[in-house]
Design an enzyme around this catalytic site. Structure first.
Site, mmCIF file in Angstrom:
data_model
loop_
_atom_site.group_PDB
_atom_site.id
_atom_site.type_symbol
_atom_site.label_atom_id
_atom_site.label_comp_id
_atom_site.label_asym_id
_atom_site.label_seq_id
_atom_site.Cartn_x
_atom_site.Cartn_y
_atom_site.Cartn_z
ATOM 1 C CE LYS A 1 -1.452 8.509 -19.216
ATOM 2 N NZ LYS A 1 -2.173 8.507 -20.516
ATOM 3 C CD GLU B 1 -11.240 18.384 -11.575
ATOM 4 O OE1 GLU B 1 -12.349 17.978 -11.124
ATOM 5 O OE2 GLU B 1 -11.003 18.483 -12.783
ATOM 6 C CB CYS C 1 -15.273 17.109 -13.951
ATOM 7 S SG CYS C 1 -14.251 18.603 -14.011
ATOM 8 C CD GLU D 1 -18.427 12.519 -13.973
ATOM 9 O OE1 GLU D 1 -18.085 13.712 -14.042
ATOM 10 O OE2 GLU D 1 -17.637 11.623 -13.624
#
Length: 504
Positions: free
Chosen positions: A191, A266, A300, A398
């Site tokens: 997906k 991850e 990231c 973040e």
């Protein structure tokens, strides 16, 4: 500042967007419920793609196809050399369609076309590396268990793997997962993000052309709640590998735990570049600008925190801001663009609010700080926030945008404390000509990757992943195929066996 973006340069502006279907059991199909989606280009403000979206019923079809292909199909039982040949053919076909794929990623994600080309080339390289690992996956034997016993440990494919990928590197990240699962002999359901699905559909076309058997790779398009959640929860899925936010990763692990699936995550990062006075400061400035603003900071691995020694902070920041001010922000399809569009208007607002909150906490915006006015799409200028304190949200959380937070230190111990103050542990960089300093930081900081006198280099041979809340497991590297396998122990006995039952 106002950006001039001309949507008319897109073929979609006149010919209309292409419509993409799902791939289930080797056939292109719409969803059973008839759901539809579309993508508005973040850089141009027009619809560039339309999709047939799936639902729980389509996930069930895809998982059933993958399960049949695993238990009855040829793929898990093929010679490793034959599987490797399909992966190598896939890499060649990716190279042949590199420009097409790069354009799709640029118009759907907003990344610069020049960067996208490099990512597609890197993806092809990963497929070739995975092909090499397909032929080297092996088990072990133990002939030291006694004269009448032989132990053999096999590596068998884990089974059906759900692969869920994000919007920021649509083609590259699927290449960090899918070829290794296929090399191990697994079957898969993929997906992509509902915002950047086109290049993954093209990959499905390539895999069919390369000779991948039906049902081995199924592609279901749609949203997380309608598709992704069911791919995680389905009882016939043996493993889930996910790249995305830590928040969604935690929910994914929790859902997978109901059936004790194997998981690989991850997730997020708040990565530091630590600069000492003896560093090559010009090189460090360039790497810091790159690390902070590459992919518009929607990465990231972004070097979103600069931890700079007080002795050189003033001069370093002056050089940084001068170079950052020259970074070209603009149309993703312009070869000269370095920073493209922000993925959605909502995400742009989130980034801007993070900067506003930082100033309310006492930080200073030294450069940028707000979105750019544009007639089409959404953009943000590279931003530098100084006077950041360790307890501020912008120092810990973040932002996922082109925003650099600056913190200062005087001692190595202080730099390490600042580097480790977040919940993340994905990557870090250290800049020093002194081997003792570089080694101390590299060995001490709690991250999965540390770059010394460079930043954000990557190679298929080197494992990638994070510590703490940056994830579970590693991608790439020599063990990547093994991660999609399970160990099976077989014990062979020869000769008479002592009976447990003792006759009177």
């Amino acid at each position: 500042m106002t950006l001039h973006i001309d949507p008319a340069r897109l073929a979609e502006a006149t010919s209309g967007p292409r419509r993409y279907q799902m791939l289930i059991d080797g056939k292109w199909t719409d969803g059973e419920v008839g759901l539809e989606g579309e993508r508005v280009s973040p850089g141009h403000g027009i619809v560039v793609s339309r999709y047939a979206f799936g639902s729980e019923a389509d996930v069930a079809r895809a998982v059933a196809a993958a399960r049949r292909a695993f238990h009855r199909g040829p793929w898990p039982r093929m010679k490793a050399a034959d599987r490797a040949a399909v992966l190598l053919k896939t890499a060649d076909l990716i190279d042949a369609r590199r420009e097409e794929i790069a354009r799709l990623d640029a118009i759907e994600s907003g990344k610069p076309i020049s960067q996208a080309r490099g990512e597609i080339a890197g993806a092809a390289d990963i497929w070739r590396y995975a092909a090499s690992l397909a032929r080297t996956l092996h088990g072990e034997s133990y002939a030291n268990l006694g004269d009448d016993m032989l132990g053999v440990v096999l590596r068998e494919p884990v089974g059906v793997v759900s692969i869920i990928t994000p919007w920021n590197f649509p083609f590259l990240i699927v290449a960090q997962k899918l070829p290794f699962a296929l090399a191990a002999g697994c079957t898969t359901v993929v997906k992509p993000s509902e915002m950047t699905s086109a290049s993954t559909v093209v990959l499905g076309e390539i895999l069919m052309q390369a000779g991948l058997p039906e049902g081995v790779c199924n592609i279901v398009l749609g949203t997380g709640p309608e598709v992704g959640a069911h791919m995680v929860a389905h009882r016939d899925v043996d493993m889930v590998t996910f790249t995305g936010s830590t928040r969604v990763g935690k929910a994914t692990v929790q859902a997978a735990g109901a059936t004790l699936k194997k998981v690989a995550m991850e997730l997020g990062g708040k990565n530091a570049q630590i600069v000492f006075p003896d560093a090559d400061l010009d090189a460090a400035v360039d790497a810091a600008v790159f690390g902070a603003f590459f992919n518009a900071g929607e990465c990231c691995n972004a070097g979103s925190r600069l931890i700079i020694h007080k002795a050189v902070a003033k001069d370093f920041l002056a050089a940084f801001e001068k170079r950052a001010a020259r970074v070209k922000v603009g149309d993703p399809l312009d070869d000269a663009t370095k920073v493209g569009a922000i993925i959605t208007p909502e995400h742009l607002k989130k980034i801007e609010n993070a900067v506003i909150d930082a100033t309310a906490d006492g930080a200073t915006v030294a450069l940028g700080g707000a979105g750019l006015t544009s007639a089409a799409g959404q953009y943000m200028t590279p931003t530098v926030v100084t006077g950041v304190k360790p307890d501020m949200a912008i120092a810990r959380e973040e932002v996922f945008g082109p925003v650099l937070s600056v913190l200062e230190f005087e001692r190595v111990e202080e730099a390490l404390r600042l580097a480790d103050l977040t919940d993340y542990g994905l990557s870090a960089g250290v800049w020093s000509r002194d081997i003792d300093t570089a080694m101390t930081v590299a060995r001490s900081v709690r991250t999965g990757t540390v770059w010394v006198n460079t930043f954000m280099d990557g190679y298929p041979e080197l494992p990638f992943g994070g510590m703490k809340q940056s994830g579970i497991g590693r991608e790439l590297g020599k063990n990547a195929v093994e991660d999609f396998s399970e160990a099976k122990t077989i014990q062979f006995h020869r000769g008479p066996r002592t009976s447990w039952w003792v006759e009177d």
